[in-house]
Design an enzyme around this catalytic site. Structure first.
Site, PDB file in Angstrom:
ATOM      1  N   MET A   7       0.863  -1.168   0.000  1.00 58.12           N
ATOM      2  CA  MET A   7       0.000   0.000   0.000  1.00 58.12           C
ATOM      3  C   MET A   7       0.905   1.224   0.000  1.00 58.12           C
ATOM      4  O   MET A   7       1.167   1.820   1.038  1.00 58.12           O
ATOM      5  CB  MET A   7      -0.943   0.023   1.201  1.00 58.12           C
ATOM      6  CG  MET A   7      -1.980   1.121   1.079  1.00 58.12           C
ATOM      7  SD  MET A   7      -3.233   1.113   2.368  1.00 58.12           S
ATOM      8  CE  MET A   7      -4.103  -0.391   2.024  1.00 58.12           C
ATOM      9  N   PRO A   8       1.402   1.599  -1.183  1.00 60.94           N
ATOM     10  CA  PRO A   8       2.272   2.770  -1.241  1.00 60.94           C
ATOM     11  C   PRO A   8       1.546   4.009  -0.726  1.00 60.94           C
ATOM     12  O   PRO A   8       0.363   4.227  -1.004  1.00 60.94           O
ATOM     13  CB  PRO A   8       2.579   2.911  -2.730  1.00 60.94           C
ATOM     14  CG  PRO A   8       2.308   1.580  -3.310  1.00 60.94           C
ATOM     15  CD  PRO A   8       1.212   0.986  -2.486  1.00 60.94           C
ATOM     16  N   PHE A   9       2.278   4.817   0.032  1.00 56.26           N
ATOM     17  CA  PHE A   9       1.712   6.011   0.651  1.00 56.26           C
ATOM     18  C   PHE A   9       2.647   7.179   0.387  1.00 56.26           C
ATOM     19  O   PHE A   9       3.805   7.158   0.802  1.00 56.26           O
ATOM     20  CB  PHE A   9       1.564   5.765   2.156  1.00 56.26           C
ATOM     21  CG  PHE A   9       0.990   6.920   2.911  1.00 56.26           C
ATOM     22  CD1 PHE A   9      -0.363   7.203   2.842  1.00 56.26           C
ATOM     23  CD2 PHE A   9       1.801   7.712   3.702  1.00 56.26           C
ATOM     24  CE1 PHE A   9      -0.889   8.272   3.550  1.00 56.26           C
ATOM     25  CE2 PHE A   9       1.279   8.776   4.415  1.00 56.26           C
ATOM     26  CZ  PHE A   9      -0.070   9.056   4.328  1.00 56.26           C
ATOM     27  N   THR A  40       1.896  -1.740  -8.535  1.00 55.09           N
ATOM     28  CA  THR A  40       0.847  -1.985  -7.547  1.00 55.09           C
ATOM     29  C   THR A  40      -0.487  -1.513  -8.114  1.00 55.09           C
ATOM     30  O   THR A  40      -0.510  -0.598  -8.949  1.00 55.09           O
ATOM     31  CB  THR A  40       1.166  -1.265  -6.218  1.00 55.09           C
ATOM     32  OG1 THR A  40       0.332  -1.764  -5.177  1.00 55.09           O
ATOM     33  CG2 THR A  40       0.994   0.231  -6.315  1.00 55.09           C
ATOM     34  N   ARG A  46      -2.147   5.460  -1.783  1.00 52.53           N
ATOM     35  CA  ARG A  46      -2.666   6.543  -0.951  1.00 52.53           C
ATOM     36  C   ARG A  46      -1.775   7.767  -1.138  1.00 52.53           C
ATOM     37  O   ARG A  46      -0.551   7.643  -1.165  1.00 52.53           O
ATOM     38  CB  ARG A  46      -2.669   6.155   0.537  1.00 52.53           C
ATOM     39  CG  ARG A  46      -3.443   4.878   0.871  1.00 52.53           C
ATOM     40  CD  ARG A  46      -4.933   5.049   0.568  1.00 52.53           C
ATOM     41  NE  ARG A  46      -5.703   3.883   0.948  1.00 52.53           N
ATOM     42  CZ  ARG A  46      -6.076   2.908   0.129  1.00 52.53           C
ATOM     43  NH1 ARG A  46      -5.699   2.922  -1.132  1.00 52.53           N
ATOM     44  NH2 ARG A  46      -6.807   1.904   0.547  1.00 52.53           N
TER      45      ARG A  46
END
Length: 69
Positions: A7-9, A40, A46
């Site tokens: 979940m890259p942020f 991804t 996010r």
């Protein structure tokens, strides 16, 4: 290979005053860059935009507000 648990942020700091359209464009482009760079799904990305008051942003010893930015 897509990593289903990733979940890259991304946190983006901008001086206050950008329009909603500009912020939407930043969110879209940063999302797309992460989708391509780390393979991804876009649903997992996010992006958080921090709007910093010009009086709280320093440039060369002065506030951005004082510099008229």
């Amino acid at each position: 290979m897509t990593r289903s648990r990733d979940m890259p942020f991304a946190q983006i700091y901008l001086l206050e005053g950008r329009s909603e359209d500009e912020k939407r464009a930043v969110i879209e482009k940063v999302t797309q860059a992460l989708v391509e760079a780390v393979d991804t799904p876009r649903e997992r990305v996010r992006v958080w935009i921090h709007e910093v008051p010009k009086a709280n942003w320093g440039i060369a010893g002065q506030t951005a507000k004082d510099l008229g930015r």
